[in-house]
Design an enzyme around this catalytic site. Structure first.
Site, PDB file in Angstrom:
ATOM      1  N   CYS A 126       0.333   0.956 -27.118  1.00 26.23           N
ATOM      2  CA  CYS A 126       1.799   1.612 -27.781  1.00 26.23           C
ATOM      3  C   CYS A 126       2.445   0.084 -28.722  1.00 26.23           C
ATOM      4  O   CYS A 126       3.116  -0.159 -29.310  1.00 26.23           O
ATOM      5  CB  CYS A 126       2.596   2.283 -27.660  1.00 26.23           C
ATOM      6  SG  CYS A 126       2.316   3.828 -27.257  1.00 26.23           S
ATOM      7  N   TYR A 155       9.192   2.881 -26.323  1.00 23.95           N
ATOM      8  CA  TYR A 155       7.939   2.859 -25.174  1.00 23.95           C
ATOM      9  C   TYR A 155       7.030   1.362 -25.750  1.00 23.95           C
ATOM     10  O   TYR A 155       6.548   0.700 -24.657  1.00 23.95           O
ATOM     11  CB  TYR A 155       7.541   3.948 -24.815  1.00 23.95           C
ATOM     12  CG  TYR A 155       6.167   3.672 -24.008  1.00 23.95           C
ATOM     13  CD1 TYR A 155       6.469   3.359 -23.235  1.00 23.95           C
ATOM     14  CD2 TYR A 155       5.041   3.948 -24.946  1.00 23.95           C
ATOM     15  CE1 TYR A 155       5.392   4.070 -22.025  1.00 23.95           C
ATOM     16  CE2 TYR A 155       3.867   3.955 -23.858  1.00 23.95           C
ATOM     17  CZ  TYR A 155       4.264   3.533 -21.715  1.00 23.95           C
ATOM     18  OH  TYR A 155       3.127   3.594 -21.255  1.00 23.95           O
ATOM     19  N   LYS A 206      -4.071  24.662 -24.151  1.00 25.63           N
ATOM     20  CA  LYS A 206      -3.944  25.750 -25.163  1.00 25.63           C
ATOM     21  C   LYS A 206      -4.864  26.081 -25.644  1.00 25.63           C
ATOM     22  O   LYS A 206      -4.841  27.093 -25.129  1.00 25.63           O
ATOM     23  CB  LYS A 206      -3.333  24.771 -26.786  1.00 25.63           C
ATOM     24  CG  LYS A 206      -1.718  23.849 -26.343  1.00 25.63           C
ATOM     25  CD  LYS A 206      -1.592  23.419 -27.391  1.00 25.63           C
ATOM     26  CE  LYS A 206      -0.248  22.717 -27.710  1.00 25.63           C
ATOM     27  NZ  LYS A 206       0.474  21.892 -29.081  1.00 25.63           N
TER      28      LYS A 206
END
Length: 339
Positions: A126, A155, A206
């Site tokens: 990031c 972040y 999921k």
């Protein structure tokens, strides 16, 4: 040149109650390190893994006093402590992510005063300039691509600042600092629900929930064509310790170079689960950058190695663990419903 850390040297793992930290404590312990101190802000009952035979402590490492207690008598520090999660959490909690800068700063200050020899920082992909990540057919990111700086807000800025702090403490105080930029680590014993989970765990959950409930549809954040690479936890642990023991003073990528779309990630998990599901795309959900991949030129040059666990292999282990966790939680509810 690599210099093995003596197995009797005392080691601190900060953030030991988290996913990677918990695995790192186990890895070090199983590889013969006899004095491992594990510290995390969470109560022990909320740690991802608690290993017996190590010095497990609960402390808030945002406090300088807590950091002094944590590093007392320690020779080497692995700092994996931060307030973070998947893209949904990061985008909604930028200030909380930034506050984690106190942890690394205070660990370095305490380490300087207590004579710590080496300090490892788990940084992140990031930190890379978001302008280089606007296309799904992304050019793999090299270490120098972090500058000029325009990282993920919150972040990413915290990690980039912490990288510079490591460099300056090395230059000014002689602490040997090592920095690895992690690219999307996944595996068993990770967060898979609650909002902090990352894409591999979220997709595994999921699909597993759909299979257990006999549903035929799952939600995908974005259009599914955003791209990422994902590193299995075993590669992360091996690479982390190799980097810690190396002479690499500059930040270095630690990630897989196997680039996939989120749709391809779903394809793999569906095949593992033996299902085919309809996909409902939520274009308003947090999506992060359009594309991100790890350029492993430097780590191959310096260590002669790169993360290589195929995504399908790591996902099979991860899905099996998450499926079993969900099935075990579901069993008591089914028993109550049928009684």
């Amino acid at each position: 040149m690599e210099a093995s850390i003596p197995r009797t040297d005392p080691i601190l793992v900060a953030g030991a109650g988290g996913f990677i930290g918990g695995w790192l404590v186990r890895y070090l312990h199983e590889n013969g390190f006899t004095e491992v101190r594990a510290v995390d802000i969470k109560p022990l009952g909320e740690w991802h893994q608690v290993l017996h035979g190590v010095d497990n402590r609960v402390a808030d490492l945002r406090s300088l006093d807590a950091c002094r207690d944590a590093v007392a008598g320690v020779a080497h520090v692995y700092n994996l402590a931060c307030d973070m999660g998947g893209m949904g959490f990061i985008e909604a909690n930028r200030a909380a992510c930034m506050i984690s800068v106190l942890i690394n700063t205070h660990l370095l200050m305490a380490g300087r005063d207590e004579g710590v020899k080496r300090h490892f920082l788990s940084s992140s992909a990031c930190v890379y300039n978001i302008d280089l990540q606007r296309d799904s057919a992304v050019t793999a990111l090299r270490e120098e691509d972090a500058y000029p700086a325009m990282p993920e807000d919150g972040y990413g800025w915290e990690k980039l600042f912490s990288e510079r702090m490591c460099r300056n403490f090395n230059d000014d105080y002689g602490i040997e600092t090592r920095v690895a930029r992690y690219h999307n680590v996944y595996g068993p014993h990770g967060t898979y629900a609650g909002g902090r989970e990352k894409a591999p765990a979220a997709i595994c959950r999921k699909v597993a929930e759909a299979k257990l409930a006999d549903r035929d549809e799952i939600e995908i954040w974005g259009d599914g064509e955003q791209t990422r690479s994902f590193m299995y936890i075993d590669d992360c642990l091996y690479g982390t310790t190799r980097i810690m023991e190396s002479d690499i003073r500059e930040p270095i990528n630690l990630g897989s170079s196997e680039l996939v779309t989120i749709n391809q990630l779903v394809d793999i998990v569906e095949e593992i689960a033996g299902v085919q599901l309809k996909r409902r795309y939520n274009l308003d959900a947090p999506k992060g950058v359009r594309g991100r991949n790890s350029d492993n030129t430097l780590i191959l040059e310096r260590l002669g190695w790169e993360p290589s666990t195929p995504l399908a292999v790591g996902l099979e282990k991860t899905f099996s663990w998450i499926y079993d966790e969900l099935a075990a939680a579901e069993s008591p509810r089914r028993a109550v419903a049928s009684s």
